[in-house]
Design a protein around this motif. Structure first.
Motif, PDB file in Angstrom:
ATOM      1  N   HIS A 181       0.396  -3.822   6.120  1.00 23.04           N
ATOM      2  CA  HIS A 181      -0.812  -3.793   6.949  1.00 23.04           C
ATOM      3  C   HIS A 181      -2.029  -4.326   6.218  1.00 23.04           C
ATOM      4  O   HIS A 181      -3.139  -4.187   6.694  1.00 23.04           O
ATOM      5  CB  HIS A 181      -1.073  -2.356   7.417  1.00 23.04           C
ATOM      6  CG  HIS A 181      -1.265  -1.400   6.284  1.00 23.04           C
ATOM      7  ND1 HIS A 181      -0.224  -0.916   5.547  1.00 23.04           N
ATOM      8  CD2 HIS A 181      -2.383  -0.889   5.732  1.00 23.04           C
ATOM      9  CE1 HIS A 181      -0.678  -0.129   4.596  1.00 23.04           C
ATOM     10  NE2 HIS A 181      -2.001  -0.100   4.670  1.00 23.04           N
ATOM     11  N   CYS A 194      -7.287  -3.368   3.295  1.00 23.96           N
ATOM     12  CA  CYS A 194      -7.051  -1.915   3.281  1.00 23.96           C
ATOM     13  C   CYS A 194      -7.685  -1.293   2.047  1.00 23.96           C
ATOM     14  O   CYS A 194      -8.654  -0.553   2.145  1.00 23.96           O
ATOM     15  CB  CYS A 194      -5.565  -1.543   3.379  1.00 23.96           C
ATOM     16  SG  CYS A 194      -5.322   0.251   3.466  1.00 23.96           S
ATOM     17  N   SER A 211       0.573   3.652   1.886  1.00 28.21           N
ATOM     18  CA  SER A 211       0.844   4.042   3.274  1.00 28.21           C
ATOM     19  C   SER A 211       2.120   3.396   3.797  1.00 28.21           C
ATOM     20  O   SER A 211       2.775   3.936   4.689  1.00 28.21           O
ATOM     21  CB  SER A 211      -0.333   3.663   4.170  1.00 28.21           C
ATOM     22  OG  SER A 211      -1.519   4.192   3.638  1.00 28.21           O
ATOM     23  N   CYS A 236       0.840  -1.192   0.000  1.00 24.29           N
ATOM     24  CA  CYS A 236       0.000   0.000   0.000  1.00 24.29           C
ATOM     25  C   CYS A 236       0.882   1.250   0.000  1.00 24.29           C
ATOM     26  O   CYS A 236       2.005   1.242   0.515  1.00 24.29           O
ATOM     27  CB  CYS A 236      -0.864  -0.039   1.255  1.00 24.29           C
ATOM     28  SG  CYS A 236      -1.972   1.354   1.489  1.00 24.29           S
ATOM     29  N   ARG A 272      -2.371  -3.031  -8.092  1.00 24.20           N
ATOM     30  CA  ARG A 272      -1.812  -3.281  -6.765  1.00 24.20           C
ATOM     31  C   ARG A 272      -0.775  -4.394  -6.840  1.00 24.20           C
ATOM     32  O   ARG A 272      -0.975  -5.389  -7.522  1.00 24.20           O
ATOM     33  CB  ARG A 272      -2.963  -3.745  -5.853  1.00 24.20           C
ATOM     34  CG  ARG A 272      -2.682  -3.658  -4.367  1.00 24.20           C
ATOM     35  CD  ARG A 272      -2.724  -2.251  -3.896  1.00 24.20           C
ATOM     36  NE  ARG A 272      -3.075  -2.098  -2.477  1.00 24.20           N
ATOM     37  CZ  ARG A 272      -3.118  -0.917  -1.895  1.00 24.20           C
ATOM     38  NH1 ARG A 272      -2.826   0.175  -2.562  1.00 24.20           N
ATOM     39  NH2 ARG A 272      -3.436  -0.806  -0.619  1.00 24.20           N
TER      40      ARG A 272
HETATM   41 ZN   LIG Z   1      -3.208   0.797   3.271  1.00 23.66          ZN
END
Ligand SMILES: [Zn+2]
Ligand SMILES: [Zn+2]
Length: 367
Positions: free
Chosen positions: A63, A167, A44, A42, A361
């Motif tokens: 995560h 997520c 993040s 991700c 992704r």
């Molecule tokens: Zn994320």
């Protein structure tokens, strides 16, 4: 007794992650150990690499995971060894004001392994502490997490598909269905068509939005956006596109009812704001700089609204099974989200491409 595992450690900002053998403590009361099948990569995680965002070091990032429960501690209910689970990076307490209100993403008493004030539960080969990241630390073969942070799922869902639910999928679909509560027939713009943005798009399609205008500077991301339900696309890198907000207003006949910003930059937040019709709502889904500033043209007599968003305001225990049922019925695309697969020892390459603008992704798949 401790549990051996392999993990990708961030020891210092600006350095590559290092694959190391680490140990986890045995699960204590209310804790479980999950052997991961897959972890999504991700933005993040990427944002943590250079120290622009701070988290205690050393740590293990990651995560967005799914796997199989391998051990449970005492007092664990509702989840058992052998269960397939999605990790939730907000293991909410179930008792605070926000949890009781049905807003667990805002839980003020998150029950992560480290958050309970106990000792750190991951250690390197020299016995030194390793801190847990977002209550998960899923760039590892195994994680020790709170039982509140695992959501059981059917065993026939591929784990690399389930991982992304933890997520990107909940955040994107939740931003539409929960944060903004988009009505059928609305006009929607989505600025930023990465893993989360694609889920905002398919969330908007799911709730019956009329126009879904996808904006990105990557042609490959816009092609994916069309597959996920965008009705119009705008290439913001094309000088012919001109002012993006004006182009959105033109395409939507005067502005959209909802504009989702899925980048996290002040300029794109301003674009979302400017692309709204009177009474419209801009939702900031992208991760913005800590304590950053955003400048907006004052235009409040038009009753525009600006909404923040964390984890799509999702209620993981409700939303994970719902999303997987919609996937089973063919109404949500999940398998198509993962466009790149990596082994754990390729994690640095998986993170590096997030800078280069690859579409879709990346997923780390464990043996
Ligand atoms: Zn994320
Ligand atoms: Zn709570």
């Amino acid at each position: 007794m401790t549990i051996q595992t392999k993990a990708a450690l961030l020891r210092a900002y600006g350095e590559p992650l290092r694959i190391e053998a680490i140990t986890l403590d045995e699960p204590g009361p209310g804790e479980v150990v999950v052997r991961l099948g897959a972890t999504g990569v991700c933005h993040s995680d990427f944002h943590m690499l250079d120290g622009g965002f701070k988290t205690p070091l050393p740590t293990v990032l990651g995560h967005e995971g799914a796997g199989v429960v391998e051990a449970v501690g005492p007092e664990v209910r509702g989840v058992a060894v052998g269960d397939h689970v999605v990790l939730s990076w907000i293991p909410s307490c179930g008792r605070c004001r926000y949890c009781v209100e049905g807003r667990p993403a805002l839980c003020v008493d998150r029950q992560g392994v480290e958050r309970r004030g106990g000792p750190v539960r991951m250690h390197d080969a020299g016995g030194k502490d390793i801190h847990q990241f977002l209550d998960t630390s899923a760039f590892a073969e195994r994680v020790l997490v709170r039982a509140e942070g695992v959501i059981p799922i059917a065993a026939d869902v591929p784990l690399e598909t389930a991982a992304l639910v933890g997520c990107a999928v909940l955040t994107g679909i939740g931003a539409v269905a929960r944060t903004a509560r988009v009505e059928a027939g609305s006009g929607v713009a989505v600025i930023g068509c990465g893993g989360v943005g694609l889920n905002v798009i398919q969330g908007a399609r799911l709730v019956g939005a009329a126009h879904i205008i996808a904006v990105d500077r990557r042609p490959a991301a816009l092609a994916l956006a069309r597959e996920f339900g965008a009705t119009e696309t705008l290439d913001s890198s094309d000088p012919a596109a001109g002012d993006v907000a004006r182009a959105i207003r033109k395409l939507s006949g005067g502005g959209v009812d909802y504009a989702f910003e899925v980048v996290g930059r002040p300029e794109t937040i301003a674009t979302a704001w400017e692309s709204l019709a009177p009474g419209g709502t801009a939702v900031v889904v992208g991760l913005t700089k800590q304590n950053g500033q955003v400048t907006l043209r004052s235009d409040f007599l038009s009753e525009k609204k600006l909404l923040g968003c964390i984890f799509g305001s999702s209620v993981p225990r409700v939303d994970v099974p719902r999303v997987l049922e919609l996937y089973r019925l063919g109404r949500l695309k999940l398998d198509e989200l993962a466009t790149r697969r990596y082994r754990l020892d390729e994690v640095n390459a998986a993170l590096a491409v997030l800078d280069g603008g690859e579409a879709g992704r990346g997923v780390i798949v464990f043996e």
